[in-house]
Design an enzyme around this catalytic site. Structure first.
Site, PDB file in Angstrom:
ATOM      1  N   ASP A 228       0.886  -1.165   0.000  1.00 11.39           N
ATOM      2  CA  ASP A 228       0.000   0.000   0.000  1.00 11.39           C
ATOM      3  C   ASP A 228       0.924   1.215   0.000  1.00 11.39           C
ATOM      4  OD1 ASP A 228      -2.050   1.799   0.013  1.00 11.39           O
ATOM      5  OD2 ASP A 228      -3.130   0.897   1.694  1.00 11.39           O
TER       6      ASP A 228
HETATM    7  C1  BGC Z   1      -4.909   3.438   0.003  1.00 15.79           C
HETATM    8  C2  BGC Z   1      -4.997   2.454  -1.149  1.00 15.79           C
HETATM    9  C3  BGC Z   1      -4.771   3.156  -2.445  1.00 15.79           C
HETATM   10  C4  BGC Z   1      -3.416   3.854  -2.400  1.00 15.79           C
HETATM   11  C5  BGC Z   1      -3.078   4.613  -3.663  1.00 15.79           C
HETATM   12  C6  BGC Z   1      -3.639   4.247  -0.046  1.00 15.79           C
HETATM   13  O1  BGC Z   1      -3.664   5.269   0.891  1.00 15.79           O
HETATM   14  O2  BGC Z   1      -4.977   2.749   1.227  1.00 15.79           O
HETATM   15  O3  BGC Z   1      -6.253   1.841  -1.162  1.00 15.79           O
HETATM   16  O4  BGC Z   1      -4.851   2.259  -3.507  1.00 15.79           O
HETATM   17  O5  BGC Z   1      -3.427   4.788  -1.327  1.00 15.79           O
HETATM   18  O6  BGC Z   1      -3.883   5.722  -3.784  1.00 15.79           O
END
Ligand code: BGC
Length: 744
Positions: A228
């Site tokens: 993530d």
């Molecule tokens: C979120 C993800 C997301 C990623 C990219 C993170 O903060 O938890 O779900 O895909 O950011 O935007």
């Protein structure tokens, strides 16, 4: 793939470069070896592609179709529909040259206050897996990848980057992993995204058990794991755990190079992780090479509309208030009718290709209605003039459509809610309006459960969740009866959040959250402990009426069965009913929920039509995760297969005899007397040993008293001497020896 370099053609530095992005939204760059750094971006209910790939601004995005978020789509109980949404998303990725879309997110809604409940599918892992799989299948059928996220146990936003979720192995396997497991095994997502949090003290990004032992070795995952955004604190540990790609880049490839040189990263591990990245690029290349591809904006808007129709759940409909009769004089009250709340906030924020409010939609239909905003969506105190205007509109109408819900600032990725209540001023407006005109149909917009203590003042309640960009049109279809509601709750509705089984352990403290409710999440708790709920899991009304009849169950193997049932539409409107199959175990060795969803089928029926459906139950339908076996275990016995239309509305209960899987727990001196007594191998040996010893001693070794046996049952063999003296020691010695011989 043949004209692609293999990992053997790359330098150490190039391999390291592949394990981190080039910018926040691109894969690693090894242009010198002909590897393009394709774009990967959010997800999950449409494409959120930043206009500027160097930017982390979530609000400046290219237009894309905003489909209903998962909270709604899960209520469709319609995997084929979800797959059509996935196909459309895949096509948008091709046009926008996106190789992987970051979704779906299949974490369990452990508590309705969870800030990302709108992005997640269900409190039930079977439903989450069997609906979200459509996104993966649909997107990937277009040659574009998905990222199944957030692996695993991102069930709250509070402290999400640091919190350690303390979860039992059983709850992990039965509740928090199965949606991932099912999708990995049936649809092979190209990528999986790890969660931010720790599980039992280990960051998911560094959890080799999770990313390698379970995901790859047990489930057979073939794709890559990415972090993530910002979830990695130790790149070397992450890579060794089985994480291929760090996102966004932290410009620390030198750490990987150094660790590979001094042996902290085995060469084979780096090669495997880097080769995964090359394979991903190769898979995406055909779709990414389709220059000039353009998707059909209107066709996708239509898919969004259909998905929105099936997302709505009709909770209540006294006096057939809905659909609104032709020619009825309508008052539309509530700012949401003009300013729709159609998606959640955070990384999933989509810039829609078009947006239809309910007011737009009725205008398009030429339906006249009196509109009053009723309240503002900010935190300002209620303006009495707005209430008065709403009451005046209500007084002059036959029916009031009152739009209530959660303003955007109330729920988002990044924080959890603190109350289930909608703003008090909205309830004030409901009270005033209902006093003026009791024919009130409330239309709710919210991403997760809201409490309904006011429901007695509404004749009808339509829970619409967040409907995506075509929600206004879809709502008009449902409200005026061109479409029949068919959604069923994917999440139990309760009025008091303290009734939630996780309430005592939510959202944790000092860096830790204990999942103390174990497997008793959502309806598994409410139904087992017979707690009152406002609307149960699986519930939803229709304008049509159905008869679910002639259910039968047949065994198809030692531990498998199939259910056949007929559904008849007994009304004069077309509609769809979702038949749900719950399995109730017999008395088990562990505490099991009173029943669990193990199959479903949505059946669309014309007026008067009947259809039979068959729902298969595999051996997982009867299994629990045994911590002693460290494996799934099916106990033999008569299981009850329940066929119903919600977890609380079971129409048929059918018994089916399921064979034991024959797994045997080895007995030893630490096994209790009771475990020996209950064990198919241990019991006769025990009897034999006691008989022999009794004969020799000329008296029974265990006094012939039921109470004594009850007392001994819980004692490990090695402690029998406390009660039986030397004879106890002898029993333990003779028994373990006889058992060793019998099982050698
Ligand atoms: C979120 C993800 C997301 C990623 C990219 C993170 O903060 O938890 O779900 O895909 O950011 O935007």
């Amino acid at each position: 793939m043949s004209d692609y370099p293999s990992v053997n053609d790359l330098t150490l530095e190039e391999k390291a470069a592949l394990t981190s992005g080039t910018n926040p939204w691109s894969l690693g760059n090894v242009a010198a070896k002909g590897l393009p750094n394709y774009t990967i971006t959010d997800g999950p209910h449409g494409l959120r592609k930043a206009r500027n790939t160097e930017s982390m601004d979530v609000e400046e995005n290219v237009p894309a179709t905003c489909f209903p978020p998962a909270a709604g789509m899960a209520c469709s109980w319609n995997p084929e529909l979800v797959e059509r949404v996935g196909e459309a998303m895949g096509e948008e990725c091709i046009q926008e040259q996106v190789a992987v879309i970051l979704g779906p997110g299949v974490n369990i809604k452990r508590n309705p206050l969870g800030g990302r409940c709108f992005e997640y599918w269900s409190e039930d892992p079977y439903l989450a897996g069997h609906t979200a799989v459509g996104i993966v299948k649909g997107v990937q059928s277009k040659g574009v990848g998905t990222s199944l996220k957030h692996f695993a146990a991102n069930n709250q936003e509070t402290d999400r980057l640091r919190i350690s979720a303390t979860i039992s192995p059983r709850a992990m396997r039965e509740i928090y992993l199965p949606a991932f497991e099912y999708i990995v095994k049936t649809a092979q997502p190209w990528t999986v995204m790890c969660s931010y949090n720790k599980i039992n003290g280990v960051f998911s990004s560094q959890n080799r058990w999770l990313l390698t032992d379970v995901l790859r070795c047990e489930w057979g995952f073939k794709g890559i794991v990415m972090s993530d955004w910002g979830a990695i604190s130790d790149r070397v540990a992450a890579l060794n755990a089985g994480l291929n790609l760090e996102m966004p880049p932290s410009n620390t490839d030198n750490q990987i190079v150094a660790a590979a040189k001094d042996g902290r990263i085995p060469a084979t591990q780096l090669d495997e992780m880097a080769q995964g990245m090359i394979d991903l690029v190769a898979k995406a290349r055909p779709a990414m090479s389709r220059d000039g591809y353009q998707y059909d904006v209107d066709a996708h808007n239509e898919v969004a509309r259909q998905a929105a129709v099936e997302s709505m759940v009709l909770l209540k409909n006294e006096d057939a208030t809905l659909p609104v009769a032709k020619g009825a004089k309508i008052a539309v009250i509530g700012e949401f009718a003009r300013t729709p709340r159609y998606q959640g906030a955070g990384s999933s924020l989509i810039n829609p290709t078009k947006l239809t409010s309910f007011l737009d939609a009725i205008e398009e239909r030429g339906v006249a209605a009196d509109f009053a905003p009723g309240f503002t969506l900010d935190d300002a105190a209620q303006d009495p003039a707005l209430t008065e205007q709403a009451v005046t509109a209500a007084q002059q109408a036959d029916v009031v459509l009152l739009f209530l819900g959660l303003p955007a600032a109330y729920e988002s990725e990044g924080f959890d809610r603190t109350t289930l209540d909608i703003p008090a001023k909205q309830v004030e407006v409901l009270d005033a309006v209902a006093a003026a005109n009791p024919n009130v149909a409330v239309v709710l917009s919210n991403g997760s459960v809201v409490s309904l203590p006011w429901q007695g003042r509404a004749k009808a309640i339509l829970e619409t969740w967040l409907l995506g960009q075509a929600g206004g049109a879809a709502l008009a279809d449902v409200i005026f009866g061109d479409e029949t509601p068919s959604g069923k709750l994917a999440q139990t509705i309760i009025d008091d959040v303290n009734d939630d089984p996780s309430a005592m352990n939510w959202p944790g403290e000092e860096g830790r959250v204990d999942y103390g409710e174990g497997v008793f999440v959502g309806y598994r708790y409410y139904d087992t402990f017979r707690k009152q709920v406002t609307y149960p899991f699986g519930y939803g009304l229709s304008y049509a009426t159905f008869d679910v009849h002639d259910a039968t169950v047949a065994k198809t193997g030692p531990r498998t069965a199939e259910v056949t049932v007929t559904v008849t539409n007994t009304s004069d409107v077309a509609g769809a009913e979702t038949v749900q199959v719950y399995v109730a175990p017999p008395k088990a060795k562990v505490a099991r929920p009173v029943h669990e969803l193990k199959g479903f089928a949505k059946v669309a029926l014309e007026p008067g039509e009947s259809k039979s459906v068959t729902i298969a139950l595999d051996d997982r339908a009867f299994a629990y995760w045994s911590e002693r076996f460290d494996d799934w275990h099916v106990e033999g016995g008569t299981y009850t297969v329940e066929v119903g239309v919600s977890s609380r509305d079971i129409i048929s209960r059918l018994g089916v005899e399921i064979d034991d899987d024959g797994k045997i727990m080895n007995l030893d001196e630490w096994s209790t007397f009771g475990e020996w007594l209950d064990d198919p191998i241990g019991a006769p040996i025990l009897q034999h040993v006691l008989d022999d010893m009794g004969r020799e001693a000329g008296r029974p070794i265990i006094p012939d008293s039921a109470l004594m046996v009850m007392f001994l049952r819980s004692m490990p063999l090695r402690s029998l001497s406390v009660i039986l003296g030397e004879a106890g020691e002898q029993v333990a010695a003779n028994l373990t020896e006889a058992y060793r011989k019998a099982t050698a």
